[in-house]
Design a protein around this motif. Sequence first.
Motif, PDB file in Angstrom:
ATOM      1  N   LEU A   1       0.503  -0.755  -0.243  1.00 21.53           N
ATOM      2  CA  LEU A   1       0.092  -0.157   0.143  1.00 21.53           C
ATOM      3  C   LEU A   1       1.160   1.406   0.105  1.00 21.53           C
ATOM      4  CD1 LEU A   1      -2.902   2.557   0.186  1.00 21.53           C
ATOM      5  CD2 LEU A   1      -2.181   1.940   2.792  1.00 21.53           C
ATOM      6  N   LEU A   2       0.629   2.152  -0.862  1.00 24.45           N
ATOM      7  CA  LEU A   2       1.276   3.440  -1.330  1.00 24.45           C
ATOM      8  C   LEU A   2       0.956   4.355  -0.486  1.00 24.45           C
ATOM      9  CD1 LEU A   2       4.194   4.617  -2.097  1.00 24.45           C
ATOM     10  CD2 LEU A   2       3.158   4.435  -4.099  1.00 24.45           C
ATOM     11  N   LEU A   3       1.239   5.123   0.262  1.00 25.40           N
ATOM     12  CA  LEU A   3       0.214   6.511   0.423  1.00 25.40           C
ATOM     13  C   LEU A   3       0.953   7.813   0.412  1.00 25.40           C
ATOM     14  CD1 LEU A   3      -0.380   5.824   4.801  1.00 25.40           C
ATOM     15  CD2 LEU A   3      -1.507   4.869   2.844  1.00 25.40           C
ATOM     16  N   MET A   4      -0.016   9.099  -0.392  1.00 31.09           N
ATOM     17  CA  MET A   4       0.538   9.826  -0.845  1.00 31.09           C
ATOM     18  C   MET A   4      -0.079  10.796  -0.447  1.00 31.09           C
ATOM     19  SD  MET A   4       2.548   9.020  -3.656  1.00 31.09           S
ATOM     20  CE  MET A   4       3.037  10.500  -4.007  1.00 31.09           C
ATOM     21  N   ASP A   5       0.761  11.428   0.546  1.00 32.12           N
ATOM     22  CA  ASP A   5      -0.012  13.341   0.822  1.00 32.12           C
ATOM     23  C   ASP A   5       0.973  14.698   0.032  1.00 32.12           C
ATOM     24  OD1 ASP A   5      -0.758  14.974   2.084  1.00 32.12           O
ATOM     25  OD2 ASP A   5       0.962  14.814   4.308  1.00 32.12           O
ATOM     26  N   GLU A   6      -0.566  14.885  -1.258  1.00 25.99           N
ATOM     27  CA  GLU A   6      -0.148  16.288  -2.157  1.00 25.99           C
ATOM     28  C   GLU A   6       0.886  15.959  -3.288  1.00 25.99           C
ATOM     29  OE1 GLU A   6      -2.234  18.488  -1.786  1.00 25.99           O
ATOM     30  OE2 GLU A   6      -3.346  18.476   0.133  1.00 25.99           O
ATOM     31  N   PRO A   7       1.001  14.858  -3.771  1.00 23.79           N
ATOM     32  CA  PRO A   7       2.425  15.130  -4.663  1.00 23.79           C
ATOM     33  C   PRO A   7       1.786  16.328  -5.873  1.00 23.79           C
ATOM     34  CG  PRO A   7      -0.128  13.262  -5.125  1.00 23.79           C
ATOM     35  CD  PRO A   7      -0.132  14.123  -3.885  1.00 23.79           C
ATOM     36  N   SER A   8       0.598  16.893  -5.516  1.00 27.92           N
ATOM     37  CA  SER A   8       1.008  18.305  -6.988  1.00 27.92           C
ATOM     38  C   SER A   8       1.319  19.233  -6.194  1.00 27.92           C
ATOM     39  CB  SER A   8      -0.436  18.070  -7.468  1.00 27.92           C
ATOM     40  OG  SER A   8      -1.487  18.641  -6.224  1.00 27.92           O
ATOM     41  N   MET A   9       1.752  19.428  -4.957  1.00 35.51           N
ATOM     42  CA  MET A   9       2.366  20.629  -4.358  1.00 35.51           C
ATOM     43  C   MET A   9       3.476  21.332  -4.855  1.00 35.51           C
ATOM     44  SD  MET A   9       2.668  21.180  -0.009  1.00 35.51           S
ATOM     45  CE  MET A   9       1.094  21.538   0.710  1.00 35.51           C
ATOM     46  N   GLY A  10       3.026  22.556  -5.247  1.00 33.22           N
ATOM     47  CA  GLY A  10       4.633  23.818  -5.626  1.00 33.22           C
ATOM     48  C   GLY A  10       5.191  22.734  -7.031  1.00 33.22           C
ATOM     49  N   LEU A  11       4.132  22.718  -7.926  1.00 33.90           N
ATOM     50  CA  LEU A  11       4.596  21.429  -8.887  1.00 33.90           C
ATOM     51  C   LEU A  11       3.892  22.512 -10.064  1.00 33.90           C
ATOM     52  CD1 LEU A  11       5.124  17.530  -8.436  1.00 33.90           C
ATOM     53  CD2 LEU A  11       6.745  19.870  -8.275  1.00 33.90           C
ATOM     54  N   ALA A  12       5.215  22.626 -11.436  1.00 30.18           N
ATOM     55  CA  ALA A  12       4.577  23.395 -12.149  1.00 30.18           C
ATOM     56  C   ALA A  12       2.801  22.239 -13.267  1.00 30.18           C
ATOM     57  CB  ALA A  12       5.130  23.217 -13.417  1.00 30.18           C
ATOM     58  N   PRO A  13       1.915  22.362 -13.325  1.00 29.37           N
ATOM     59  CA  PRO A  13       0.634  21.199 -14.365  1.00 29.37           C
ATOM     60  C   PRO A  13       1.480  20.218 -14.960  1.00 29.37           C
ATOM     61  CG  PRO A  13       0.325  24.022 -14.813  1.00 29.37           C
ATOM     62  CD  PRO A  13       2.096  23.727 -13.964  1.00 29.37           C
ATOM     63  N   LEU A  14       2.095  20.526 -15.673  1.00 26.09           N
ATOM     64  CA  LEU A  14       3.295  19.705 -16.990  1.00 26.09           C
ATOM     65  C   LEU A  14       3.742  18.888 -15.358  1.00 26.09           C
ATOM     66  CD1 LEU A  14       4.172  21.812 -19.748  1.00 26.09           C
ATOM     67  CD2 LEU A  14       2.243  19.812 -19.985  1.00 26.09           C
ATOM     68  N   VAL A  15       4.712  19.107 -14.791  1.00 32.51           N
ATOM     69  CA  VAL A  15       5.308  18.026 -13.459  1.00 32.51           C
ATOM     70  C   VAL A  15       4.309  17.287 -13.040  1.00 32.51           C
ATOM     71  CG1 VAL A  15       6.853  17.659 -11.999  1.00 32.51           C
ATOM     72  CG2 VAL A  15       7.194  19.664 -14.069  1.00 32.51           C
ATOM     73  N   ILE A  16       3.319  18.248 -12.416  1.00 34.95           N
ATOM     74  CA  ILE A  16       1.587  17.162 -12.068  1.00 34.95           C
ATOM     75  C   ILE A  16       1.307  16.109 -13.434  1.00 34.95           C
ATOM     76  CG2 ILE A  16       0.004  17.482 -11.153  1.00 34.95           C
ATOM     77  CD1 ILE A  16       0.302  20.036 -10.471  1.00 34.95           C
ATOM     78  N   LYS A  17       1.360  16.339 -13.939  1.00 34.46           N
ATOM     79  CA  LYS A  17       0.165  15.516 -14.819  1.00 34.46           C
ATOM     80  C   LYS A  17       1.844  14.373 -15.182  1.00 34.46           C
ATOM     81  CE  LYS A  17      -1.205  14.941 -19.744  1.00 34.46           C
ATOM     82  NZ  LYS A  17      -0.498  13.930 -19.959  1.00 34.46           N
ATOM     83  N   ASP A  18       2.896  14.648 -15.486  1.00 38.20           N
ATOM     84  CA  ASP A  18       4.227  13.440 -15.325  1.00 38.20           C
ATOM     85  C   ASP A  18       3.545  12.688 -13.974  1.00 38.20           C
ATOM     86  OD1 ASP A  18       5.779  12.375 -16.478  1.00 38.20           O
ATOM     87  OD2 ASP A  18       7.653  13.448 -15.363  1.00 38.20           O
ATOM     88  N   VAL A  19       4.037  13.248 -12.997  1.00 36.90           N
ATOM     89  CA  VAL A  19       3.636  12.669 -11.491  1.00 36.90           C
ATOM     90  C   VAL A  19       2.556  11.498 -11.401  1.00 36.90           C
ATOM     91  CG1 VAL A  19       3.956  12.480  -9.379  1.00 36.90           C
ATOM     92  CG2 VAL A  19       5.759  14.208 -10.381  1.00 36.90           C
ATOM     93  N   TYR A  20       1.056  12.244 -11.884  1.00 33.95           N
ATOM     94  CA  TYR A  20      -0.061  11.517 -12.014  1.00 33.95           C
ATOM     95  C   TYR A  20       0.144  10.632 -12.863  1.00 33.95           C
ATOM     96  CZ  TYR A  20      -2.362  13.529  -8.230  1.00 33.95           C
ATOM     97  OH  TYR A  20      -2.989  13.802  -7.016  1.00 33.95           O
ATOM     98  N   GLU A  21       1.189  10.905 -14.175  1.00 34.46           N
ATOM     99  CA  GLU A  21       0.974   9.107 -14.767  1.00 34.46           C
ATOM    100  C   GLU A  21       1.722   8.187 -14.418  1.00 34.46           C
ATOM    101  OE1 GLU A  21       2.208  11.418 -18.820  1.00 34.46           O
ATOM    102  OE2 GLU A  21      -0.348  12.146 -19.155  1.00 34.46           O
ATOM    103  N   LYS A  22       2.119   8.488 -13.964  1.00 34.06           N
ATOM    104  CA  LYS A  22       3.884   7.594 -13.242  1.00 34.06           C
ATOM    105  C   LYS A  22       2.935   7.308 -12.273  1.00 34.06           C
ATOM    106  CE  LYS A  22       7.467   9.069 -15.119  1.00 34.06           C
ATOM    107  NZ  LYS A  22       8.430   7.889 -16.599  1.00 34.06           N
ATOM    108  N   LEU A  23       2.242   7.527 -11.498  1.00 30.35           N
ATOM    109  CA  LEU A  23       1.148   6.894  -9.952  1.00 30.35           C
ATOM    110  C   LEU A  23       0.301   5.621 -10.866  1.00 30.35           C
ATOM    111  CD1 LEU A  23       0.796   9.518  -7.498  1.00 30.35           C
ATOM    112  CD2 LEU A  23       2.221   7.661  -7.245  1.00 30.35           C
ATOM    113  N   ALA A  24      -0.440   6.280 -12.312  1.00 32.03           N
ATOM    114  CA  ALA A  24      -1.369   5.560 -12.655  1.00 32.03           C
ATOM    115  C   ALA A  24      -0.835   4.305 -13.659  1.00 32.03           C
ATOM    116  CB  ALA A  24      -1.886   6.381 -14.262  1.00 32.03           C
ATOM    117  N   ALA A  25       1.131   4.521 -13.970  1.00 34.51           N
ATOM    118  CA  ALA A  25       1.743   3.425 -14.092  1.00 34.51           C
ATOM    119  C   ALA A  25       1.197   2.435 -13.051  1.00 34.51           C
ATOM    120  CB  ALA A  25       3.072   3.771 -15.444  1.00 34.51           C
TER     121      ALA A  25
END
Length: 241
Positions: free
Chosen positions: A154-178
């Motif tokens: 189980l991976l707990l993620m706390d506010e992964p988008s905080m302080g990041l640019a929109p394109l970076v946020i998208k990249d992080v979320y795509e990695k989490l989806a993968a």
Amino acid sequence: MLKLKSLCVSYGAVEALTNVSVHVSEGEFVSLIGSNGAGKTTLLNSVMGIIPAKQGEAVFMGESIAAMKVHQAAAKGIALVPEGRRVFANMTVLENILMGGFSKSSRENSEKIEEIYSMFPVLKERKNQQAGMLSGGEQQMLAIGRALMCRPKLLLMDEPSMGLAPLVIKDVYEKLAALSKTGLTILLVEQNAAMALKYADRGYVLENGRIVLQGSAKELLGDNEVKRAYLGKEYKEKWER
């Protein structure tokens, strides 16, 4: 896999969570959204054993974790990527990654590091660089990689988008989806409701320490109250017409 029932958590006389019930099935990607101060981080910290629950039940893989300490929760297969990433700035990227595998053998760590480098090639490129010199997005990927080193269930993620640019946020979320597609179970908390629900299977809305809405991610994205409160002014204007 994870069941929280009527969980209550307090900071002294202030109750941060009140009768919160959440469940996450094996292999699910579940997002919990809410504004700043709603109690999102408190919920994750309670699951991880950082903050003890005052009342209620917390069960992981059929076993109570209500009284577990952090190292015990980690040993059971729970990993937390904290808010703000919290990498060890003066240590190298590789040293940070290895911190996540302190309980594993050298052989196990070597195999896992290669998996992490495959998912986050930039970490391999910068493995000898100090973590504090990375960009915010690179630090977020490093924090995720460090958490994956212990091979969590189980991976707990706390506010992964905080302080990041929109394109970076998208990249992080795509990695989490993968990662989710590989079978990893994810419980994520966010203020960025649009991104959190876009990639999740199900979601919860937390307000003032209480769950006020729950449903499939698609249902919550289409809910007018969620749109009004969490998805921006343009949705609010449509709601008020």
